[in-house]
Design an enzyme around this catalytic site. Structure first.
Site, short mmCIF file in Angstrom:
data_model
loop_
_atom_site.label_atom_id
_atom_site.label_comp_id
_atom_site.label_asym_id
_atom_site.label_seq_id
_atom_site.Cartn_x
_atom_site.Cartn_y
_atom_site.Cartn_z
N TRP A 8 0.82 -1.10 0.06
CA TRP A 8 0.15 -0.08 0.01
C TRP A 8 0.79 1.32 0.01
O TRP A 8 0.48 2.36 -0.29
CB TRP A 8 -0.94 -0.08 1.28
CG TRP A 8 -0.09 -0.45 2.55
CD1 TRP A 8 -0.22 -1.42 3.20
CD2 TRP A 8 0.56 0.57 3.14
NE1 TRP A 8 0.44 -1.35 4.25
CE2 TRP A 8 1.04 -0.20 4.25
CE3 TRP A 8 0.95 1.87 3.20
CZ2 TRP A 8 2.02 0.22 5.31
CZ3 TRP A 8 1.97 2.16 4.00
CH2 TRP A 8 2.62 1.57 5.24
N HIS B 266 -3.54 -6.39 -4.86
CA HIS B 266 -2.77 -5.55 -4.24
C HIS B 266 -3.36 -5.28 -2.54
O HIS B 266 -3.96 -6.33 -2.21
CB HIS B 266 -3.69 -4.30 -4.62
CG HIS B 266 -2.72 -3.00 -4.79
ND1 HIS B 266 -1.74 -2.68 -3.75
CD2 HIS B 266 -2.76 -1.80 -5.74
CE1 HIS B 266 -1.23 -1.68 -4.10
NE2 HIS B 266 -1.54 -1.03 -5.37
N SER C 95 -5.03 -4.95 0.75
CA SER C 95 -6.42 -4.55 1.13
C SER C 95 -7.01 -3.41 1.47
O SER C 95 -8.19 -3.05 1.58
CB SER C 95 -6.95 -5.78 2.17
OG SER C 95 -6.70 -7.18 1.70
N GLU D 177 10.97 -7.87 -3.42
CA GLU D 177 11.58 -6.37 -2.96
C GLU D 177 10.98 -6.29 -1.66
O GLU D 177 9.79 -6.35 -1.49
CB GLU D 177 11.18 -5.31 -3.81
CG GLU D 177 12.17 -4.13 -3.57
CD GLU D 177 11.49 -3.02 -2.71
OE1 GLU D 177 11.49 -3.25 -1.38
OE2 GLU D 177 10.65 -2.40 -3.28
N GLU E 187 13.18 -2.90 11.14
CA GLU E 187 12.91 -1.81 10.22
C GLU E 187 11.88 -1.01 10.87
O GLU E 187 10.71 -1.48 11.30
CB GLU E 187 12.41 -2.40 8.72
CG GLU E 187 11.91 -1.15 7.81
CD GLU E 187 11.19 -1.52 6.81
OE1 GLU E 187 11.51 -0.76 5.56
OE2 GLU E 187 11.03 -2.82 6.57
N CYS F 82 10.46 1.64 1.92
CA CYS F 82 11.61 0.66 1.98
C CYS F 82 13.04 1.19 1.73
O CYS F 82 14.01 0.80 2.41
CB CYS F 82 11.40 -0.50 1.21
SG CYS F 82 9.97 -1.52 1.44
N SER G 161 6.35 -7.35 2.97
CA SER G 161 7.21 -7.55 4.19
C SER G 161 7.97 -8.93 4.00
O SER G 161 7.75 -9.55 3.05
CB SER G 161 5.91 -8.00 5.20
OG SER G 161 5.30 -9.17 5.05
#
Length: 463
Positions: free
Chosen positions: A136, A161, A163, A234, A367, A268, A213
């Site tokens: 997203w 995609h 949700s 990725e 992260e 990211c 993720s």
């Protein structure tokens, strides 16, 4: 997770969508397979014409789709407009360059003479239908950087995609349809994550690409491996941003703010760990902290807003846990570190700078997906490199220096898919993008990206 548009500024559910049932998924799989048989045979010029038409439509729709993205996931409206413009640029780049990038390759006769061939070539042919599982945070760009090269190569695409961005997902399907791509060339699947395994196992799906993720990447990679299907992943990143004494420290600090809070810090490739040489540590940290503290947090539809809400309530909770864990273990909060006052029920979090972070703290290795920066002190480039590589991730990296030897040493020693010197990491259609270690594998964009979902076919000929 329900398929729904939930306003991150209020937590209000604005619109919900029914998930596709098995029959609906089957119809789309069949349509994708049928479309591939025709689309793979179309000339590059026709594919390029359609993709340029999609870019023109996207430009015309820029304000509308930007508002949709901002409504669904909270990025500042000005950033959403820039994302739409970047997508149109990438479409045109692939329309202009795909035929050249996928041109037949002809080895030198001398190199293949002892194979018995009088001539040989390598031809790039599409694989088939590619399943894209997308996040997203850049709901348009993440999809287009897969879809543009995949369609130009002759593949068809199925989009699963996130949700929480269903309206953006449906817009993309409609965009390619309006541009004239045949029915089935690009379709959106409104399904939950549990449906991905069965779709990827379907023999009509040739490959998959995922941005998201680490757990999601592991799941898709495991299924694809079991089915022996190509994947590009990725995943997360915890990018280092190294500042050495010869750098323009003021410019490095100002750029660092943008590098950390772009997309509300939910990127990211955002710089997350700032590793600063001790000689310029105080000057950098003071300016960086002051600028972070001065950012305007608020309504992402307001042009004056620098940082909007996080996209999900859980995302904010996860970020708070990382910061609280670090503070309990002794980290110092230079600014931020809490929910801002006066923002109602929205999922906001203050731009935050932490120092004194140690390896014992979770944020050292995990992260931070939000506007939280960690600043480290390093005695020299060797220590900076060691800190930079002390992470399970390896997406991109940044180095600020005027010393050419330091550039070469850093580029040779960093464990990352990219090195950006005296600037912040950014993706560009002409440059390959991807990571190493737990940041994934494979590449998107440039010639590397379009070839990921092609069959490199050797054609050997004798008299």
């Amino acid at each position: 997770m329900p398929i729904a548009t939930v306003d991150p500024t209020t937590g209000e559910t604005l619109r919900t969508f029914d998930e596709l049932d098995a029959e609906g998924v089957e119809k789309r799989l069949a349509a994708a397979a049928e479309a591939f048989r025709a689309h793979r045979a179309t000339p590059f010029a026709e594919r390029a014409r359609l993709l340029r038409r999609a870019a023109d439509l996207l430009d015309a729709d820029q304000d509308e789709i930007a508002r949709t993205m901002t409504t669904e996931m909270g990025k500042p409206l000005k950033a959403a407009r820039a994302e739409a413009a970047k997508c149109a640029k990438a479409m045109r780049w692939y329309a202009d360059n795909a035929e050249r990038l996928l041109a037949d390759e002809h080895p030198d006769d001398a190199d293949v003479k002892d194979s018995g061939a009088v001539r040989a070539a390598v031809r790039y042919r599409p694989l088939g239908t590619v399943l894209a599982v997308m996040p997203w945070n850049f709901p348009l760009w993440q999809v287009v950087r897969f879809a543009a090269p995949a369609l130009m190569a002759g593949n068809t695409g199925l989009l699963k995609h996130a949700s929480n961005v269903p309206q953006t997902a449906l817009y993309l399907e409609e965009l390619f349809r309006r541009a004239g791509f045949p029915e089935g060339c690009f379709q959106t699947l409104l399904v939950g994550s549990r449906a991905v395994d069965a779709i990827l196992r379907d023999p009509r799906v040739a490959a998959a690409t995922l941005t998201g993720s680490e757990p999601a990447g592991r799941a898709v990679a495991a299924t694809a491996g079991d089915e022996i299907k190509k994947t590009v992943l990725e995943l997360g990143g915890s990018d280092p941003y190294v500042v050495m004494p010869s750098a323009d420290v003021e410019r490095a600090a100002d750029t660092a703010v943008t590098a950390r809070v772009q997309n509300n810090g939910q990127s990211c490739i955002a710089a997350k760990r700032f590793i600063v040489h001790t000689d310029v540590y105080d000057a950098f940290t003071e300016r960086f902290t002051a600028t972070m503290a001065a950012l305007t947090v608020g309504d992402p539809m307001d042009e004056a807003t620098d940082v909007g809400p996080l996209a999900t309530e859980q995302g904010r909770a996860d970020l708070e846990e990382l910061v609280d864990d670090a503070v309990r273990a002794g980290a110092q909060v230079r600014c931020g570190g809490r929910r801002p006052e006066g923002q109602g029920r929205g999922w906001y979090y203050e731009p935050t700078v932490l120092t004194g972070v140690t390896p014992a703290m979770r944020i050292h290795r995990e992260e931070a997906f939000g506007p939280v920066a960690v600043v480290y002190r390093a005695a020299d480039l060797d220590e900076a490199l060691a800190l930079a590589n002390d992470t399970p991730f390896g997406l991109s990296s940044n180095l600020w220096t005027r010393d050419r030897d330091e550039v070469e040493r850093f580029a040779a020693g960093i464990e990352a898919g990219g090195v950006f010197v005296n600037g912040m990491t950014a993706s560009h259609p002409a440059l390959p993008f991807g990571g190493v270690k737990r940041s994934g594998y494979g590449r998107e964009l440039a010639g590397h990206g379009i070839k990921e979902f092609c069959n490199a076919t050797t054609v050997w000929e004798a008299d």
